[in-house]
Design a protein around this motif. Structure first.
Motif, PDB file in Angstrom:
ATOM      1  N   LEU A 201      45.215  63.761  46.761  1.00 18.71           N
ATOM      2  CA  LEU A 201      44.457  62.783  45.983  1.00 18.71           C
ATOM      3  C   LEU A 201      43.434  62.490  47.133  1.00 18.71           C
ATOM      4  O   LEU A 201      43.693  62.095  48.358  1.00 18.71           O
ATOM      5  CB  LEU A 201      45.507  61.558  46.049  1.00 18.71           C
ATOM      6  N   PRO A 202      42.069  62.762  46.624  1.00 18.24           N
ATOM      7  CA  PRO A 202      41.122  62.394  47.261  1.00 18.24           C
ATOM      8  C   PRO A 202      40.617  60.866  47.706  1.00 18.24           C
ATOM      9  O   PRO A 202      41.279  60.045  46.920  1.00 18.24           O
ATOM     10  CB  PRO A 202      39.882  62.929  47.007  1.00 18.24           C
ATOM     11  N   GLU A 203      40.122  60.587  48.822  1.00 16.20           N
ATOM     12  CA  GLU A 203      39.858  58.930  49.061  1.00 16.20           C
ATOM     13  C   GLU A 203      39.224  58.462  48.068  1.00 16.20           C
ATOM     14  O   GLU A 203      38.136  59.045  47.390  1.00 16.20           O
ATOM     15  CB  GLU A 203      38.974  58.966  50.572  1.00 16.20           C
ATOM     16  N   THR A 204      39.287  57.180  47.488  1.00 16.84           N
ATOM     17  CA  THR A 204      38.546  56.663  46.470  1.00 16.84           C
ATOM     18  C   THR A 204      38.338  54.977  46.764  1.00 16.84           C
ATOM     19  O   THR A 204      39.526  54.573  47.600  1.00 16.84           O
ATOM     20  CB  THR A 204      39.161  56.705  45.280  1.00 16.84           C
ATOM     21  N   ALA A 205      37.270  54.359  46.531  1.00 19.67           N
ATOM     22  CA  ALA A 205      37.538  52.924  46.645  1.00 19.67           C
ATOM     23  C   ALA A 205      37.890  52.130  45.478  1.00 19.67           C
ATOM     24  O   ALA A 205      38.035  50.786  45.617  1.00 19.67           O
ATOM     25  CB  ALA A 205      35.697  52.332  46.829  1.00 19.67           C
ATOM     26  N   HIS A 206      38.535  52.819  44.497  1.00 15.63           N
ATOM     27  CA  HIS A 206      38.952  52.302  43.426  1.00 15.63           C
ATOM     28  C   HIS A 206      40.535  52.285  43.030  1.00 15.63           C
ATOM     29  O   HIS A 206      40.922  53.314  43.048  1.00 15.63           O
ATOM     30  CB  HIS A 206      38.182  52.708  42.074  1.00 15.63           C
ATOM     31  N   GLN A 207      41.435  51.311  43.135  1.00 13.72           N
ATOM     32  CA  GLN A 207      42.561  51.379  43.137  1.00 13.72           C
ATOM     33  C   GLN A 207      43.015  52.018  41.707  1.00 13.72           C
ATOM     34  O   GLN A 207      44.253  52.512  41.689  1.00 13.72           O
ATOM     35  CB  GLN A 207      43.138  49.992  43.684  1.00 13.72           C
ATOM     36  N   LEU A 208      42.665  51.232  40.830  1.00  8.58           N
ATOM     37  CA  LEU A 208      42.905  51.659  39.550  1.00  8.58           C
ATOM     38  C   LEU A 208      43.044  53.295  39.126  1.00  8.58           C
ATOM     39  O   LEU A 208      43.621  53.820  38.558  1.00  8.58           O
ATOM     40  CB  LEU A 208      42.232  51.024  38.444  1.00  8.58           C
ATOM     41  N   GLU A 209      41.967  53.668  39.767  1.00  7.49           N
ATOM     42  CA  GLU A 209      41.641  55.231  39.624  1.00  7.49           C
ATOM     43  C   GLU A 209      42.638  56.044  40.457  1.00  7.49           C
ATOM     44  O   GLU A 209      43.158  56.986  39.914  1.00  7.49           O
ATOM     45  CB  GLU A 209      40.143  55.447  40.262  1.00  7.49           C
ATOM     46  N   ARG A 210      43.163  55.473  41.515  1.00  6.09           N
ATOM     47  CA  ARG A 210      43.945  55.942  42.285  1.00  6.09           C
ATOM     48  C   ARG A 210      45.325  55.927  41.621  1.00  6.09           C
ATOM     49  O   ARG A 210      46.064  56.951  41.635  1.00  6.09           O
ATOM     50  CB  ARG A 210      44.284  55.334  43.627  1.00  6.09           C
ATOM     51  N   ILE A 211      45.624  54.929  41.240  1.00  9.35           N
ATOM     52  CA  ILE A 211      47.043  54.589  40.541  1.00  9.35           C
ATOM     53  C   ILE A 211      47.169  55.723  39.243  1.00  9.35           C
ATOM     54  O   ILE A 211      48.123  56.405  39.140  1.00  9.35           O
ATOM     55  CB  ILE A 211      47.248  53.416  40.121  1.00  9.35           C
TER      56      ILE A 211
END
Length: 584
Positions: A201-211
Motif C-alpha cells: 500500500l503506497p502512501e496516500t493523502a486520501h483515507q477513503l482510497e487507502r481503505i
C-alpha cells in the motif's frame, strides 16, 4: 528448616509470566512492533514473515531510530520513551507506553535489533536470546529500526504447542496489521509472507482510497462524513447496502488513533444496519473518534485492546444518531447481479400457463450450459450423513397437513402461510430453502457427481487478503465442490462455473472462505454452502414459487428442520386462535 511458603519468583519466571500476558501468538508480536514503528514517526513500514510468524517476524522502518545509548536499557521491563510521569499516564496519545512489549518478546524468542538515529554515523546491532544479551556491534544502515524475531516461544514449548495452523495464525496477523493501514494512509505498508507479497500500500493523502485498497472494497459503495460534537469529533466511513459480509470481519473502531474493541459501539452500529441487511449479513464500517486524552483510559489491559471512555453511553448514543442519519440520507440502492431464487428445470413442478420464474439467464442457453461433473466419491469426502430424529411428536400428521394445505399469502417477505382444515402452517422461507438445497447437495456428493453450471461471463468477486489466502490454500477442495475459479487480479476472484444449485456464487464463495481450512467437504461446509445459496428474507416469493417451495420441502428426508437445527415449519392450531380471541 525454612517454613516460609511465600517466595519471590526469580526473574526468568517473572519474564515468562509477563510475556504470557502481552504475547499470546505471533500476531501479538507483529502488533506491538508495528505500533513501535508508528510511534517512531515512520513513513514506511516493511514486514517480512515466514511460517506465519512462527519462524520469522521482521519489521523494517524509516522512523527516528534507536541510539546506541538506549540499547542498554531497551529490553528491561518497563523501559519506555513514551511516558515519564504519573500525569503522562492520563494523557496518553502514543500507541505504546507500558514498556513491556520488547521485554516480553525478548524473553521468549531470539531477537536481533538494529537501529540508527540521524545523528549517528552508523547503526548498532544487538542480539539477544531469551533476554540474554549475546552481542552488540556496529552495523551499517540508514536511519530507522530493523528488528528480527525468530523461534518464537522456543523456551515455552507449552505455549508453542497451542499455536494454531499456519493459515489461522497468518490470518490473525493480517487482522492485527490491517487496522493500522486504514488509520495511517500516509504510511507506506509492505507485507510479504514466505516470499509472497501480500500487502503493498503506497502512501496516500486520501483515507477513503487507502481503505478501498487495503480492504479490496469499492469506495463508491462507502459513505464518508466528518462532524464535530461537544467534546469530540467523529469521522465515519460506512458501507452501503452493496457491501455485505458473512462475518463481522470488516468493522473497525478507532479512538484517538488507536484500534480498539468496544462492544457498545459495535452493537449499536450493527443494530442500526438491521433495517437494511438480511439476517446473517454483516456491514462494513470504520469509526474514528477523537476526544480529549484525559477522557480515555487506555491502561486497562496489557494488550491495549480495550479502553474505558468517560460518558461512553452518551457518546454511543450520539454516534448511533449520526450513523442513522448518514446511512438513511446517503445510502444507495442495492445493485443486483442476478436472480435471487432459481429452480432447476428437470425438477420443476408443472406451472400455470404463462408463468415463469424471474431470471437473467436465457432459458434456451441454460440447458446447454449445465453439465454433470464427476467430483469425488462419498468416501473421499469423509462424509457420513445420518438422518437426525425430529423433535415433532406428530411429524407424519404435520407432513400430511403440509401436503394438503394451500397457499394463502406471504408475511413480511419472510414467512409463507399455508391453510389447512384446522390450522395455519407458517413456513420460514429461508430455513426451508436451506433444507432443500442442503439435501440436493448432499445427494449429489453421495453420488460422486455435482452438477455445475458454466457461466457465459465470469462472476468477479473482490476478496479480502484473508479470503484470497484461504482460496489459495483450499482451491482444490473448492474445485471439488463444483466451483471453477481463477485469480482475475491480485484482489479479484473470477468464478467461471459453480454448482447448479447455487444461485449466488459470490456470496457462497465468501461464506466458504469465512471459516477455517476446508480439509474436506463435511456437513458444516455443505450447510454453509446451502445457507448462502438460499432465498433470503425480504424477498417476497410469488404464489407459484411458494407452492414449488412447499412441494420440494416435502420431498426432503428431514423437512421440518434446516441444516443448522432451526424449524422450517410451525403450526398454529384453530384451537389456539379460538382461545386467543376469547371464543372459547
Amino acid at each position: 528448616m525454612n517454613m516460609n511458603k511465600v517466595k519471590i519468583l526469580p526473574p526468568e519466571i517473572v519474564a515468562k509470566i509477563a510475556a504470557g500476558e502481552v504475547v499470546e501468538r505471533p500476531a501479538s508480536v507483529l502488533k506491538e512492533l508495528v505500533e513501535n514503528s508508528i510511534d517512531a514517526h515512520a513513513t514506511s513500514i516493511e514486514v517480512t514473515l515466514k511460517g506465519a510468524g512462527k519462524t520469522l517476524i521482521q519489521i523494517k522502518d524509516n522512523g527516528t531510530g534507536i541510539g546506541k545509548d538506549d540499547l542498554a536499557a531497551l529490553f528491561n521491563r518497563h523501559a519506555t520513551s513514551k511516558i515519564s510521569t504519573l500525569d503522562n499516564l492520563y494523557e496518553i496519545m502514543s500507541l505504546g507506553f507500558r514498556g513491556e512489549a520488547l521485554y516480553s518478546i525478548g524473553a521468549i524468542s531470539d531477537i536481533t535489533l538494529r537501529g540508527k538515529t540521524k545523528e549517528q554515523e552508523h547503526g548498532w546491532e544487538l542480539h539477544l536470546r531469551g533476554n540474554e544479551r549475546l552481542s552488540q556491534k556496529p552495523f551499517p544502515m540508514a536511519t530507522g529500526t530493523e528488528i528480527e524475531v525468530r523461534e518464537l516461544f522456543f523456551n515455552t514449548p507449552a505455549r508453542r504447542k497451542f499455536l494454531k495452523s499456519n493459515s489461522s495464525e497468518f490470518n490473525a496477523m493480517l487482522d492485527s496489521v490491517i487496522p493500522y493501514t486504514l488509520l495511517y494512509p500516509r504510511i507506506r505498508f509492505l507485507l510479504t509472507h514466505d516470499e509472497k507479497k501480500i500487502i503493498d500500500l503506497p502512501e496516500t493523502a486520501h483515507q477513503l482510497e487507502r481503505i478501498g485498497n487495503a480492504l479490496h472494497l469499492e469506495p463508491r459503495h462507502m459513505i464518508e462524513e466528518k462532524r464535530g460534537f461537544e467534546g469530540m469529533s467523529v469521522h465515519l466511513v460506512l458501507g452501503d447496502i452493496n457491501i455485505q459480509r458473512s462475518r463481522r470481519d470488516m468493522q473497525f473502531i478507532f479512538v484517538n488513533n488507536r484500534p480498539v474493541q468496544n462492544k457498545s459501539i459495535s452493537f449499536h452500529l450493527n443494530d442500526m444496519y438491521r433495517r437494511l441487511l438480511s439476517p446473517g449479513v454483516h456491514p462494513f464500517f470504520c469509526v474514528f473518534i477523537t476526544i480529549a486524552a484525559s477522557e480515555v483510559d487506555v491502561n486497562v489491559h496489557p494488550t491495549k485492546r480495550e479502553v474505558k471512555i468517560k460518558n461512553e453511553s452518551q457518546i454511543t448514543l450520539t454516534l448511533r444518531h449520526f450513523s442513522e442519519e448518514l446511512i438513511m440520507a446517503k445510502s444507495k440502492a442495492k445493485q443486483f447481479k442476478k436472480s435471487i431464487f432459481s429452480i432447476p428445470e428437470q425438477e420443476q413442478a408443472p406451472a400455470p400457463e404463462g408463468y415463469s420464474f424471474q431470471t437473467e439467464n436465457f432459458a434456451a442457453l441454460k440447458a446447454s450450459l449445465i453439465h454433470a461433473q464427476p467430483a469425488f466419491s462419498a468416501g473421499e469426502t469423509g462424509l457420513s450423513f445420518e438422518s437426525q430424529p425430529l423433535s415433532f411428536k406428530n411429524e407424519n400428521s404435520l407432513k400430511e397437513k403440509l401436503t394438503q394445505s394451500h397457499y394463502i399469502g406471504n408475511l413480511m417477505s419472510k414467512y409463507l402461510l399455508f391453510e389447512t382444515n384446522d390450522s395455519l402452517l407458517v413456513v420460514d422461507q429461508h430455513a426451508a430453502h436451506e433444507r432443500i438445497n442442503f439435501e440436493r447437495l448432499k445427494a449429489q456428493v453421495e453420488k460422486g457427481r455435482i452438477e455445475i453450471q458454466r457461466l457465459l461471463t465470469p462472476v468477479l468477486v473482490k476478496l479480502s487478503h484473508q479470503e484470497i489466502e484461504g482460496w489459495e490454500e483450499n482451491k482444490e477442495v473448492i474445485e471439488k465442490m463444483g466451483f471453477d475459479c481463477s485469480l482475475f487480479d491480485k484482489e479479484t476472484l473470477a468464478i467461471h462455473a459453480h454448482p447448479r444449485l447455487i444461485s449466488q456464487p459470490e456470496k457462497s464463495i465468501q461464506n466458504l472462505l469465512a471459516g477455517d481450512s476446508l480439509d474436506k467437504l463435511d456437513m458444516q461446509t455443505l450447510a454453509r454452502l446451502a445457507c448462502k445459496s438460499s432465498v433470503t428474507s425480504r424477498y417476497a416469493l410469488k404464489k407459484e414459487e411458494a407452492e414449488y417451495h412447499r412441494k420440494q420441502l416435502l420431498l426432503c428426508e428431514s423437512p421440518f428442520t434446516c441444516p443448522h437445527g432451526r424449524p422450517t415449519v410451525i403450526e398454529i392450531s384453530d384451537d389456539t386462535l379460538e382461545k386467543e380471541f376469547l371464543r372459547k
